[in-house]
Design a protein around this motif. Structure first.
Motif, PDB file in Angstrom:
ATOM      1  N   ARG A  42       0.868  -1.181   0.000  1.00  0.00           N
ATOM      2  CA  ARG A  42       0.000   0.000   0.000  1.00  0.00           C
ATOM      3  C   ARG A  42       0.899   1.224   0.000  1.00  0.00           C
ATOM      4  O   ARG A  42       1.620   1.467   0.966  1.00  0.00           O
ATOM      5  CB  ARG A  42      -0.910   0.027   1.237  1.00  0.00           C
ATOM      6  N   MET A  43       0.874   2.002  -1.069  1.00  0.00           N
ATOM      7  CA  MET A  43       1.718   3.188  -1.182  1.00  0.00           C
ATOM      8  C   MET A  43       0.874   4.361  -1.655  1.00  0.00           C
ATOM      9  O   MET A  43       0.020   4.219  -2.543  1.00  0.00           O
ATOM     10  CB  MET A  43       2.877   2.948  -2.156  1.00  0.00           C
ATOM     11  N   THR A  44       1.103   5.524  -1.043  1.00  0.00           N
ATOM     12  CA  THR A  44       0.373   6.735  -1.397  1.00  0.00           C
ATOM     13  C   THR A  44       1.346   7.895  -1.549  1.00  0.00           C
ATOM     14  O   THR A  44       2.374   7.946  -0.877  1.00  0.00           O
ATOM     15  CB  THR A  44      -0.671   7.091  -0.325  1.00  0.00           C
ATOM     16  N   THR A  45       0.987   8.821  -2.421  1.00  0.00           N
ATOM     17  CA  THR A  45       1.754  10.044  -2.621  1.00  0.00           C
ATOM     18  C   THR A  45       0.777  11.210  -2.735  1.00  0.00           C
ATOM     19  O   THR A  45      -0.070  11.226  -3.632  1.00  0.00           O
ATOM     20  CB  THR A  45       2.612   9.973  -3.893  1.00  0.00           C
ATOM     21  N   ASP A  98      -3.435  10.992   2.291  1.00  0.00           N
ATOM     22  CA  ASP A  98      -3.189  10.341   3.574  1.00  0.00           C
ATOM     23  C   ASP A  98      -3.249   8.826   3.416  1.00  0.00           C
ATOM     24  O   ASP A  98      -4.225   8.273   2.897  1.00  0.00           O
ATOM     25  CB  ASP A  98      -4.221  10.810   4.595  1.00  0.00           C
ATOM     26  N   TYR A  99      -2.198   8.149   3.885  1.00  0.00           N
ATOM     27  CA  TYR A  99      -2.135   6.690   3.772  1.00  0.00           C
ATOM     28  C   TYR A  99      -3.266   6.027   4.559  1.00  0.00           C
ATOM     29  O   TYR A  99      -3.921   5.096   4.057  1.00  0.00           O
ATOM     30  CB  TYR A  99      -0.774   6.199   4.281  1.00  0.00           C
ATOM     31  N   ASN A 100      -3.512   6.486   5.764  1.00  0.00           N
ATOM     32  CA  ASN A 100      -4.562   5.888   6.581  1.00  0.00           C
ATOM     33  C   ASN A 100      -5.940   6.093   5.971  1.00  0.00           C
ATOM     34  O   ASN A 100      -6.817   5.232   6.095  1.00  0.00           O
ATOM     35  CB  ASN A 100      -4.529   6.479   7.997  1.00  0.00           C
ATOM     36  N   ALA A 102      -6.306   3.505   3.216  1.00  0.00           N
ATOM     37  CA  ALA A 102      -6.553   2.184   3.797  1.00  0.00           C
ATOM     38  C   ALA A 102      -7.996   2.049   4.265  1.00  0.00           C
ATOM     39  O   ALA A 102      -8.624   0.984   4.108  1.00  0.00           O
ATOM     40  CB  ALA A 102      -5.585   1.942   4.943  1.00  0.00           C
ATOM     41  N   TYR A 120      -1.726   1.478  -5.185  1.00  0.00           N
ATOM     42  CA  TYR A 120      -0.907   2.682  -5.298  1.00  0.00           C
ATOM     43  C   TYR A 120      -1.836   3.848  -5.632  1.00  0.00           C
ATOM     44  O   TYR A 120      -2.617   3.777  -6.584  1.00  0.00           O
ATOM     45  CB  TYR A 120       0.147   2.533  -6.396  1.00  0.00           C
ATOM     46  N   ASN A 160      -1.913   8.196  -6.099  1.00  0.00           N
ATOM     47  CA  ASN A 160      -1.060   9.366  -6.301  1.00  0.00           C
ATOM     48  C   ASN A 160      -1.908  10.573  -6.648  1.00  0.00           C
ATOM     49  O   ASN A 160      -2.832  10.486  -7.475  1.00  0.00           O
ATOM     50  CB  ASN A 160      -0.051   9.096  -7.433  1.00  0.00           C
TER      51      ASN A 160
END
Length: 450
Positions: A319-322, A325-327, A330, A350, A352
């Motif tokens: 799980r990757m984010t740019t 917010d990563y949470n 998710a 992913y 972005n």
């Protein structure tokens, strides 16, 4: 007389009477440095003329005077202009363009008033060469290269400029403080001395501050509490735009941003930031892409959200984010799996935000969910549709603020449809392209071309 010493954390400014391996304030290891001669009892800033206590109802009220910097984007972040006697901290990563922006602002201001630019990192000749390259030469701009804060204060009192720029506060030092420049004690004492000067003389002072690898301003966190406004210059070296974001402002809103484009002649204001972020957005139907109508302060921004969902090649999916917010991503993935039956547990995800912009408002939830579902099902989102909405844990679509501004910006840039929660649409809004949905499942049926 016995000289007392104390130990200060170089990350957060926590003080202790003895050395500690780990700071109890911020948890940093080996960050305590011994300091001598710190003036704990130094007087704070007092108003000019030695004011006396009086009832608040008897305090004279006058209209707040501001003067423009010559940059509309900077004035927007400051709340309408520079307030006389204010202390403003401008932070950012090394090489992001802080000195360039401050030199351009100094030149614009020097057309109407005297401005003193104090450089602790470059010589006057180097600043002169950079000013010539940027086309910011003005006879009202005075340069001096100095790091002793007492000498700097003497120059400021003799010249008495309405505006002064200190580049940077980490290079300044005070001889009374027995620690290296850039340490907690030095930064605190130098900033306090400049604050007293600004409040007693009405001089506006801009402090340039560096950002550490952890993303916080170098020096004690108390520095942000001492100043009147804190501005962060954000951006990626690999992208050509910069965002000036206000995180604290005693004289205006803290949600405003200013957008600039880095060019050969310096930083140039961006009149239409939404078009900048959508410059590479394809109007063709491509799976995994959705456009969110975000709102930064009072400014609407249209940003493209891209998502890629692919089968995991290993046991644990990535799980990757740019830019988002990563949470939050998710959580949205969990809602899609629980409420809509999309089996995302075995897929890499992913996400972005195109262009390097950072989105932190919940209104981007709907665009993220549509982009994830679009990539998972390999079905494109309607390219003529913009989205805005918050996704709840039960799968409902919640309303957002500033709907009129978001819709107006989207239609101005050529989008024909706008999808949002039905609660956000007021009876006064009679736009033919508005599309309402109450749940995330309904929104996906309207957004995806199935």
């Amino acid at each position: 007389m016995r000289v007392r010493s104390k130990f200060c954390c170089q990350e957060c400014g926590h003080q202790s009477t003895r050395w500690l391996g780990r700071c109890p304030g911020c948890g940093a290891w080996n960050s305590f440095v011994e300091e001598f001669g710190g003036r704990q009892g130094a007087p704070g800033p007092g108003p000019a003329g030695g004011d006396v206590p009086r009832p608040v109802t008897e305090v004279p009220v006058s209209e707040e005077e501001r003067f423009p910097t010559g940059f509309g984007e900077v004035d927007r972040v400051l709340g309408g202009g520079v307030v006389p006697g204010s202390l403003v901290l401008v932070g950012g990563d090394p090489g992001i363009g802080k000195s360039t922006l401050m030199l351009q602002v100094a030149c614009r201001l020097s057309l109407d008033m005297r401005v003193l630019y104090v450089s602790g990192e470059e010589s006057p000749r180097q600043v002169r060469l950079r000013a010539g390259r940027l086309g910011t030469l003005s006879s009202g701009l005075f340069l001096v290269s100095e790091t002793d804060i007492d000498v700097v204060e003497r120059h400021l009192r003799e010249l008495a400029p309405p505006v002064a720029i200190i580049d940077s506060i980490q290079t300044m030092y005070k001889a009374d403080v027995a620690s290296a420049p850039g340490s907690v004690g030095q930064v605190r004492e130098c900033a306090a001395q400049l604050m007293r000067l600004a409040k007693t003389t009405g001089m506006s002072v801009f402090l340039v501050g560096h950002v550490t690898k952890e993303g916080v301003l170098a020096g004690p966190r108390v520095l942000e509490h001492m100043v009147d406004a804190v501005l962060y210059l954000e951006g990626d070296r690999h992208h050509f735009f910069r965002i000036l974001r206000g995180v604290k402002n005693r004289f205006g809103s803290t949600n405003e941003i200013g957008i600039f484009e880095m060019q050969g002649t310096g930083l140039v204001e961006v009149a239409n930031p939404s078009a900048l972020f959508l410059v590479c957005h394809s109007r063709e139907d491509v799976p995994g892409s959705a456009v969110v109508a975000s709102l930064e302060g009072t400014r609407p921004l249209l940003v493209e959200i891209q998502a890629l969902v692919s089968p995991a090649g290993y046991g644990i999916p990535r799980r990757m984010t740019t830019g988002v917010d990563y949470n939050r991503v998710a959580m949205i993935a969990a809602v899609l799996e629980k409420r809509l039956g999309l089996n995302l547990s075995g897929y890499d995800i992913y996400v972005n935000a195109v262009g390097g912009v950072k989105l932190d408002e919940p209104a981007a939830d709907l665009a993220i969910a549509c982009a994830l579902a679009s990539s998972f099902r390999d079905v494109p989102v309607d390219s003529g549709m913009a989205l805005a909405g918050e996704v709840g844990l039960t799968g409902e679509l919640r309303p957002v603020t500033g709907v009129e501004k978001r819709v107006r910006e989207a239609f101005k840039l050529g989008f024909s449809r706008f999808l949002l929660s039905g609660v956000s649409i007021s009876p006064a809004m009679e736009e033919p392209g508005l599309v309402a949905a109450d749940t995330l499942a309904e929104a996906l049926e309207l957004a995806l071309k199935i």
